[in-house]
Design a protein around this motif. Structure first.
Motif, short mmCIF file in Angstrom:
data_model
loop_
_atom_site.label_atom_id
_atom_site.label_comp_id
_atom_site.label_asym_id
_atom_site.label_seq_id
_atom_site.Cartn_x
_atom_site.Cartn_y
_atom_site.Cartn_z
N ILE A 34 0.91 -1.44 -0.03
CA ILE A 34 0.14 0.17 -0.04
C ILE A 34 0.85 1.19 -0.08
O ILE A 34 0.82 2.13 -0.81
N THR A 35 1.89 1.20 0.86
CA THR A 35 2.81 2.57 0.78
C THR A 35 3.42 2.68 -0.33
O THR A 35 3.58 3.67 -0.93
N GLY A 36 4.04 1.59 -1.00
CA GLY A 36 4.63 1.74 -2.44
C GLY A 36 3.82 2.32 -3.32
O GLY A 36 4.01 3.12 -4.07
N ALA A 37 2.38 2.00 -3.38
CA ALA A 37 1.30 2.39 -4.37
C ALA A 37 1.21 3.80 -4.10
O ALA A 37 1.09 4.33 -5.20
N VAL A 38 1.18 4.03 -2.85
CA VAL A 38 0.72 5.71 -2.57
C VAL A 38 1.98 6.44 -2.99
O VAL A 38 1.83 7.56 -3.76
N ALA A 39 3.12 5.99 -2.59
CA ALA A 39 4.38 6.53 -2.95
C ALA A 39 4.72 6.75 -4.51
O ALA A 39 5.19 7.92 -4.97
N ALA A 40 4.26 5.83 -5.14
CA ALA A 40 4.45 5.99 -6.76
C ALA A 40 3.27 6.89 -7.20
O ALA A 40 3.64 7.72 -8.05
N GLY A 41 2.26 7.11 -6.68
CA GLY A 41 1.19 8.08 -6.99
C GLY A 41 1.72 9.50 -6.69
O GLY A 41 1.30 10.42 -7.51
N LEU A 42 2.60 9.78 -5.97
CA LEU A 42 3.13 11.08 -5.66
C LEU A 42 3.89 11.37 -6.95
O LEU A 42 4.17 12.72 -7.09
N HIS A 43 4.12 10.56 -7.80
CA HIS A 43 5.09 10.98 -9.15
C HIS A 43 4.10 10.67 -10.40
O HIS A 43 5.03 10.61 -11.68
N ASP A 44 2.85 10.41 -10.32
CA ASP A 44 2.02 9.88 -11.32
C ASP A 44 1.84 11.21 -12.20
O ASP A 44 1.93 12.19 -12.00
N ASP A 45 1.51 10.67 -13.70
CA ASP A 45 1.45 11.80 -14.55
C ASP A 45 0.16 12.66 -14.35
O ASP A 45 0.08 13.83 -14.90
N SER A 46 -0.94 12.18 -13.66
CA SER A 46 -1.92 12.72 -13.53
C SER A 46 -2.09 13.62 -11.91
O SER A 46 -1.63 13.26 -10.91
N PRO A 47 -2.15 14.94 -12.13
CA PRO A 47 -2.30 15.75 -11.22
C PRO A 47 -3.40 15.07 -10.07
O PRO A 47 -3.29 15.30 -8.77
N GLY A 48 -4.35 14.60 -10.58
CA GLY A 48 -5.56 14.39 -9.33
C GLY A 48 -5.05 13.14 -8.82
O GLY A 48 -5.32 13.24 -7.66
N GLU A 55 -2.11 13.58 -0.11
CA GLU A 55 -2.78 13.74 1.21
C GLU A 55 -2.42 12.68 2.26
O GLU A 55 -2.50 12.79 3.73
N GLY A 56 -1.68 11.66 1.55
CA GLY A 56 -1.12 10.37 2.79
C GLY A 56 0.40 10.61 2.80
O GLY A 56 0.97 9.67 3.33
N VAL A 57 1.07 11.67 2.44
CA VAL A 57 2.32 11.60 2.20
C VAL A 57 3.24 11.47 3.85
O VAL A 57 3.96 11.06 3.77
N LEU A 58 2.41 12.07 4.57
CA LEU A 58 3.29 11.88 5.95
C LEU A 58 3.16 10.43 6.45
O LEU A 58 4.10 10.11 7.04
N ALA A 59 2.11 9.65 6.28
CA ALA A 59 1.99 8.37 6.37
C ALA A 59 3.00 7.48 5.86
O ALA A 59 3.61 6.55 6.23
N ILE A 60 3.27 8.07 4.53
CA ILE A 60 4.17 7.26 3.64
C ILE A 60 5.58 7.15 4.50
O ILE A 60 6.59 6.30 4.63
N TYR A 61 5.89 8.57 4.98
CA TYR A 61 7.38 8.48 5.57
C TYR A 61 7.25 8.54 7.00
O TYR A 61 8.21 9.39 7.68
N ALA A 62 6.24 7.98 7.59
CA ALA A 62 6.22 8.01 9.09
C ALA A 62 7.42 7.44 9.95
O ALA A 62 7.77 7.86 11.22
#
Length: 370
Positions: A34-48, A55-62
């Motif tokens: 889950i963490t990996g998928a959200v972390a990858a989403g931070l660099h997705d081509d889609s701004p959305g 919104e979950g960036v702090l949890a990724i790097y907790a």
């Protein structure tokens, strides 16, 4: 293989972020995926997608310490080009609890510019700068906010946002923090009142009589004095008192009043009705703490030629205040020379403006005030 639309991927990342917010999922067997998928989403081509992942960036790097986490989020802020995504990241940065790092990120983000010059994440940025300047007193934020306040008439939107953000520090906080917030608001009010003082009477002139720059500065100065007085009024507790008079409220705080009254008086010194009204409302609320000085402040705020006295809302505040003084502070308004003079001036001003209650009061006490 099913091709997901951006909308579906947005929702999917949002769902994963919601799972990360739950402790049982963060420590479960699927946490790494889950963490990996959200972390990858931070660099997705889609701004959305990036926005939902942010919104979950702090949890990724907790697992990082506060400074590392703030630095990591800061790098994402600096690299992000989409305004909406950057605003979300700035909000997360605000919760990173590493003031020095956050201050450095903002300094780098606005290198060569000023956070008050644009609307990019404006509210979030100003809230961050307010905390850093008032509470943490970090160098970039402090220098930025101090400059805004010193140049308030030319930076009305930035200072207006700052005044709203600073309101939380005006009451119920540490004395040093409270004093710092009031000092900055004083600077903004003083700069604005001084600007209006350089062109007395210009408020009543047509815009054609002013250059575009003059008009903008005068309008900006009025906006700032109104906003500062309004935020001090809200912070004082006066608004809650008037909204529901049946609610038993604590006595106004003396320390707050000592810091607030000079700021309110400076805002009211413009004699612009929109600045005077919130200032007078707050003064009247705080008056029981120091009745004599408060009466002088209110009288100075409403001079005999003030157009403010003709406003029914003004009469509701000030004449009611005068009636209270006659009930609970008779020696001050009847036998103290200075107090009686201030009372007489206020009563005459509102009576001359046609306020019926003031006229009745003046008639009743005509013999006393001869």
């Amino acid at each position: 293989m099913i091709a997901w639309s951006p909308g579906v991927r947005d929702a999917a990342i949002g769902g994963l972020v919601a799972l990360l917010a739950r402790r049982d999922w963060r420590s479960g067997d699927d946490a790494a995926a889950i963490t990996g998928a959200v972390a990858a989403g931070l660099h997705d081509d889609s701004p959305g997608v990036r926005m939902r992942a942010a919104e979950g960036v702090l949890a990724i790097y907790a697992d990082q310490d506060e400074e590392q986490r703030a630095s990591t989020v800061g790098d994402l802020v600096l690299a992000e080009q989409d305004e909406r995504v950057r605003s979300v990241l700035l909000g997360q940065l605000a919760a990173a609890a590493a003031p020095a790092v956050v201050d450095d990120v903002l300094a780098r983000l606005h290198k060569g510019g000023d956070p008050g010059d644009g609307d990019l994440g404006a509210d979030v940025t100003v809230e961050l700068l307010t905390y850093l300047a008032v509470v943490a007193r970090t160098p970039f934020a402090s220098a930025t906010v101090e400059r805004w306040c010193d140049e308030a008439p030319t930076r009305p939107m930035a200072v207006s946002r700052f005044a709203k953000s600073a309101r939380r520090y005006l009451a119920g906080t540490e004395v040093g923090i409270q004093a710092r917030a009031f000092a900055l608001l004083w600077s903004a009010a003083d700069a604005s009142a001084a600007r209006l003082g350089r062109d007395p009477g210009k408020l009543s002139l047509a815009a054609s009589n002013l250059t575009e720059a003059q008009l903008a500065e005068i309008q900006g100065a009025v906006l700032i004095c109104r906003e500062v007085a309004q935020q001090v009024y809200f912070a004082s507790g006066a608004f809650e008192s008037r909204r529901d008079p049946k609610v038993e409220l604590a006595v106004p705080d003396a320390g707050f009043a000592d810091l607030a009254m000079p700021v309110l008086s400076r805002c009211a010194s413009t004699h612009a009705p929109q600045c005077v009204h919130p200032a007078v409302k707050a003064m009247v609320f705080l008056a029981p703490l120091k009745e004599a000085s408060a009466l002088q402040a209110v009288a100075d705020a409403v001079p005999p030629d003030s157009s403010y006295a003709g406003d029914p809302l003004a009469g509701d505040i000030v004449v009611t205040y005068l009636q209270r003084l006659l009930t609970v502070q008779r020696p001050l308004v009847l036998f103290d020379a200075v107090g009686a003079d201030a009372f007489r001036r206020l009563l005459a001003t509102f009576a001359a403006a046609g306020n019926q209650e003031a006229l009745s009061l003046a008639y009743t006490f005509a013999d006393v005030f001869r």
